[in-house]
Design a protein around this motif. Sequence first.
Motif, PDB file in Angstrom:
ATOM      1  N   GLU A  95       0.787  -1.254   0.025  1.00  0.00           N
ATOM      2  CA  GLU A  95       0.025   0.039   0.030  1.00  0.00           C
ATOM      3  C   GLU A  95       1.006   1.260   0.016  1.00  0.00           C
ATOM      4  OE1 GLU A  95      -3.818   0.354   1.074  1.00  0.00           O
ATOM      5  OE2 GLU A  95      -4.072  -1.846   0.661  1.00  0.00           O
ATOM      6  N   GLU A  96       1.990   1.260   0.726  1.00  0.00           N
ATOM      7  CA  GLU A  96       2.866   2.174   0.680  1.00  0.00           C
ATOM      8  C   GLU A  96       3.494   2.775  -0.602  1.00  0.00           C
ATOM      9  OE1 GLU A  96       2.948   0.080   2.938  1.00  0.00           O
ATOM     10  OE2 GLU A  96       2.168   0.991   5.016  1.00  0.00           O
ATOM     11  N   LEU A 123     -13.770 -12.991 -11.592  1.00  0.00           N
ATOM     12  CA  LEU A 123     -14.120 -12.886 -10.047  1.00  0.00           C
ATOM     13  C   LEU A 123     -13.051 -12.467  -9.232  1.00  0.00           C
ATOM     14  CD1 LEU A 123     -16.638 -16.318  -9.741  1.00  0.00           C
ATOM     15  CD2 LEU A 123     -17.067 -13.922 -10.332  1.00  0.00           C
ATOM     16  N   ILE A 124     -13.309 -11.237  -8.652  1.00  0.00           N
ATOM     17  CA  ILE A 124     -12.190 -10.846  -7.812  1.00  0.00           C
ATOM     18  C   ILE A 124     -12.291 -10.956  -6.152  1.00  0.00           C
ATOM     19  CG2 ILE A 124     -10.669  -8.723  -7.442  1.00  0.00           C
ATOM     20  CD1 ILE A 124     -11.608  -7.617 -10.037  1.00  0.00           C
ATOM     21  N   ASP A 125     -11.724 -11.705  -5.649  1.00  0.00           N
ATOM     22  CA  ASP A 125     -11.643 -11.891  -4.307  1.00  0.00           C
ATOM     23  C   ASP A 125     -11.005 -10.785  -3.241  1.00  0.00           C
ATOM     24  OD1 ASP A 125     -12.133 -13.200  -1.744  1.00  0.00           O
ATOM     25  OD2 ASP A 125     -10.531 -14.517  -1.811  1.00  0.00           O
ATOM     26  N   CYS A 126     -11.617  -9.934  -2.650  1.00  0.00           N
ATOM     27  CA  CYS A 126     -11.253  -8.802  -2.235  1.00  0.00           C
ATOM     28  C   CYS A 126     -10.681  -9.011  -0.869  1.00  0.00           C
ATOM     29  CB  CYS A 126     -12.181  -7.651  -2.284  1.00  0.00           C
ATOM     30  SG  CYS A 126     -12.638  -6.953  -3.935  1.00  0.00           S
ATOM     31  N   PRO A 127      -9.533  -8.304  -0.455  1.00  0.00           N
ATOM     32  CA  PRO A 127      -8.840  -8.361   0.898  1.00  0.00           C
ATOM     33  C   PRO A 127     -10.223  -7.734   2.071  1.00  0.00           C
ATOM     34  CG  PRO A 127      -7.851  -6.493   0.020  1.00  0.00           C
ATOM     35  CD  PRO A 127      -8.897  -7.303  -1.186  1.00  0.00           C
ATOM     36  N   PRO A 128      -9.773  -7.945   3.358  1.00  0.00           N
ATOM     37  CA  PRO A 128     -10.835  -7.318   4.064  1.00  0.00           C
ATOM     38  C   PRO A 128     -10.592  -5.933   4.614  1.00  0.00           C
ATOM     39  CG  PRO A 128      -9.341  -9.103   5.428  1.00  0.00           C
ATOM     40  CD  PRO A 128      -9.071  -9.058   3.949  1.00  0.00           C
ATOM     41  N   GLY A 131      -8.837  -0.432   1.450  1.00  0.00           N
ATOM     42  CA  GLY A 131      -7.629   0.070   0.813  1.00  0.00           C
ATOM     43  C   GLY A 131      -7.661   0.253  -0.474  1.00  0.00           C
ATOM     44  N   TYR A 132      -6.260   0.661  -1.116  1.00  0.00           N
ATOM     45  CA  TYR A 132      -6.118   0.870  -2.471  1.00  0.00           C
ATOM     46  C   TYR A 132      -6.175  -0.478  -3.115  1.00  0.00           C
ATOM     47  CZ  TYR A 132      -3.640   4.998  -1.368  1.00  0.00           C
ATOM     48  OH  TYR A 132      -3.420   6.534  -0.934  1.00  0.00           O
ATOM     49  N   ALA A 137      -9.672  -3.146  -7.205  1.00  0.00           N
ATOM     50  CA  ALA A 137     -10.757  -4.017  -7.785  1.00  0.00           C
ATOM     51  C   ALA A 137     -12.248  -3.526  -8.256  1.00  0.00           C
ATOM     52  CB  ALA A 137     -11.077  -5.027  -6.615  1.00  0.00           C
ATOM     53  N   LEU A 138     -12.404  -2.701  -7.372  1.00  0.00           N
ATOM     54  CA  LEU A 138     -13.735  -1.813  -7.966  1.00  0.00           C
ATOM     55  C   LEU A 138     -13.714  -1.209  -8.832  1.00  0.00           C
ATOM     56  CD1 LEU A 138     -15.158  -0.787  -4.177  1.00  0.00           C
ATOM     57  CD2 LEU A 138     -15.819  -2.825  -5.736  1.00  0.00           C
ATOM     58  N   MET A 139     -12.662  -0.445  -9.289  1.00  0.00           N
ATOM     59  CA  MET A 139     -12.351   0.245 -10.422  1.00  0.00           C
ATOM     60  C   MET A 139     -12.332  -0.316 -11.721  1.00  0.00           C
ATOM     61  SD  MET A 139     -11.906   3.464 -10.477  1.00  0.00           S
ATOM     62  CE  MET A 139     -11.500   4.932  -9.535  1.00  0.00           C
ATOM     63  N   ALA A 140     -11.833  -1.965 -11.593  1.00  0.00           N
ATOM     64  CA  ALA A 140     -11.892  -2.762 -12.515  1.00  0.00           C
ATOM     65  C   ALA A 140     -12.973  -3.413 -12.657  1.00  0.00           C
ATOM     66  CB  ALA A 140     -10.585  -3.866 -12.392  1.00  0.00           C
ATOM     67  N   SER A 141     -14.115  -3.458 -11.951  1.00  0.00           N
ATOM     68  CA  SER A 141     -14.939  -4.416 -11.927  1.00  0.00           C
ATOM     69  C   SER A 141     -16.439  -3.668 -12.730  1.00  0.00           C
ATOM     70  CB  SER A 141     -15.625  -4.686 -10.706  1.00  0.00           C
ATOM     71  OG  SER A 141     -14.711  -5.285  -9.996  1.00  0.00           O
ATOM     72  N   ASP A 142     -17.209  -4.453 -13.233  1.00  0.00           N
ATOM     73  CA  ASP A 142     -18.642  -3.856 -13.713  1.00  0.00           C
ATOM     74  C   ASP A 142     -19.533  -3.835 -12.527  1.00  0.00           C
ATOM     75  OD1 ASP A 142     -17.807  -3.941 -16.459  1.00  0.00           O
ATOM     76  OD2 ASP A 142     -17.499  -6.170 -16.355  1.00  0.00           O
ATOM     77  N   GLY A 143     -19.322  -4.966 -11.662  1.00  0.00           N
ATOM     78  CA  GLY A 143     -20.336  -4.969 -10.429  1.00  0.00           C
ATOM     79  C   GLY A 143     -19.602  -5.573  -9.373  1.00  0.00           C
ATOM     80  N   VAL A 144     -20.162  -5.464  -8.351  1.00  0.00           N
ATOM     81  CA  VAL A 144     -19.852  -5.921  -6.963  1.00  0.00           C
ATOM     82  C   VAL A 144     -20.749  -7.022  -6.313  1.00  0.00           C
ATOM     83  CG1 VAL A 144     -20.268  -3.683  -5.763  1.00  0.00           C
ATOM     84  CG2 VAL A 144     -18.919  -5.411  -4.609  1.00  0.00           C
ATOM     85  N   ILE A 145     -20.505  -8.041  -5.911  1.00  0.00           N
ATOM     86  CA  ILE A 145     -21.246  -8.882  -5.012  1.00  0.00           C
ATOM     87  C   ILE A 145     -20.776  -8.724  -3.599  1.00  0.00           C
ATOM     88  CG2 ILE A 145     -21.642 -11.240  -4.367  1.00  0.00           C
ATOM     89  CD1 ILE A 145     -21.514 -11.934  -7.641  1.00  0.00           C
ATOM     90  N   ILE A 146     -21.800  -8.591  -2.600  1.00  0.00           N
ATOM     91  CA  ILE A 146     -21.419  -7.973  -1.400  1.00  0.00           C
ATOM     92  C   ILE A 146     -21.960  -9.327  -0.420  1.00  0.00           C
ATOM     93  CG2 ILE A 146     -21.830  -6.515   0.717  1.00  0.00           C
ATOM     94  CD1 ILE A 146     -22.585  -4.452  -1.534  1.00  0.00           C
ATOM     95  N   PRO A 147     -21.124 -10.104  -0.076  1.00  0.00           N
ATOM     96  CA  PRO A 147     -21.503 -11.298   0.828  1.00  0.00           C
ATOM     97  C   PRO A 147     -21.962 -10.709   2.149  1.00  0.00           C
ATOM     98  CG  PRO A 147     -19.309 -11.572   0.195  1.00  0.00           C
ATOM     99  CD  PRO A 147     -19.432 -10.206  -0.197  1.00  0.00           C
ATOM    100  N   VAL A 148     -23.135 -11.155   2.922  1.00  0.00           N
ATOM    101  CA  VAL A 148     -23.399 -10.698   4.095  1.00  0.00           C
ATOM    102  C   VAL A 148     -23.644 -11.925   4.876  1.00  0.00           C
ATOM    103  CG1 VAL A 148     -25.084  -9.337   5.472  1.00  0.00           C
ATOM    104  CG2 VAL A 148     -24.352  -8.428   3.360  1.00  0.00           C
ATOM    105  N   GLN A 149     -22.865 -11.744   6.289  1.00  0.00           N
ATOM    106  CA  GLN A 149     -23.087 -13.119   6.938  1.00  0.00           C
ATOM    107  C   GLN A 149     -24.199 -12.802   7.924  1.00  0.00           C
ATOM    108  OE1 GLN A 149     -19.817 -13.662   9.680  1.00  0.00           O
ATOM    109  NE2 GLN A 149     -20.734 -15.718  10.345  1.00  0.00           N
ATOM    110  N   CYS A 150     -25.290 -14.075   8.094  1.00  0.00           N
ATOM    111  CA  CYS A 150     -26.571 -14.069   8.609  1.00  0.00           C
ATOM    112  C   CYS A 150     -26.421 -14.040  10.037  1.00  0.00           C
ATOM    113  CB  CYS A 150     -27.461 -15.024   8.173  1.00  0.00           C
ATOM    114  SG  CYS A 150     -27.806 -14.992   6.327  1.00  0.00           S
TER     115      CYS A 150
END
Length: 257
Positions: A95-96, A123-128, A131-132, A137-150
């Motif tokens: 990141e630096e 498919l892009i697996d993002c870090p938790p 950051g950059y 990842a989002l800049m390169a994407s057409d869409g985002v899938i947001i997993p939400v834990q129940c």
Amino acid sequence: MSLVLSIANQKGGVGKTTTAINLASSLAELGKKILLIDLDYQANATTCMGINRGSFDKSVFDCFTREAKCEDILINTKNEKIDVLPARSLVEGIEEKLILDSNRDFILHAMLGDMKEHYDFVLIDCPPSLGYITTNALMASDGVIIPVQCEFLAMDGLTQLLNTIRLIQTKKKVNRETLTIYGVLLTMLDVRVTSGYQVVNEIKTYFNEKVFQTIIPRNITCSNATFYGVPVTVFSPKSKSSIGYKKLAKEVISRNE
Ligand SMILES: Nc1ncnc2c1ncn2[C@@H]1O[C@H](COP(=O)(O)OP(=O)(O)O)[C@@H](O)[C@H]1O
Ligand SMILES: [Mg+2]
């Protein structure tokens, strides 16, 4: 035309990596060609696709610092329909380094260039984190899938993620590109307890039709598969979580039609 989807949520342990590998595997089963990009230092997606960490020298992070090209690090997996851009742990100070790069938000976008056209889905697996790396990842994407834990506090942090998505939508507009919330995926639902269903209702009230109809149940086979370095859809195709991910794959395809 390929579709690039980030699987993002800055919270750890919500099922991002599990979704990335099982969606990749399930889409491949439906005949789609997949590029899976592992952007997490923990390299769990890389390992879960059966890739030995000692089997490659350079990772996707070397592409970020321009010390490698995508073509050079691409790994063909046992599944001929899935290729992987692997991650590696032990990347310090990336990141630096990126702060100093004036084009830092577009590195992945540029890197994918023509390569993505060889695939139906990237498919892009993002870090938790937000950051950059996630921005890229989002800049390169057409869409985002947001997993939400129940689970309790599922909504926590989602405002922050949505703000980041909005910011990137504005930036992408300049280039006449878009980033949609492709879908919100409810994960790890424990069907035996009512609190999980409360979360389901809460998320559905907030995100309406953005929520995928498929809900991934909590299922021990799913975490067991990780130890064998295979997606659960391969490890135990008839398990509840496998069935869930296969259903999700169909939904992902139909949302693209
Ligand atoms: N449907 C599921 N049922 C049971 N365990 C799951 C399920 N989905 C994920 N897990 C487990 O939960 C943990 C966190 O999942 P993971 O996909 O690594 O989350 P993230 O990538 O968001 O940090 C892992 O140990 C994983 O095996
Ligand atoms: Mg992960």
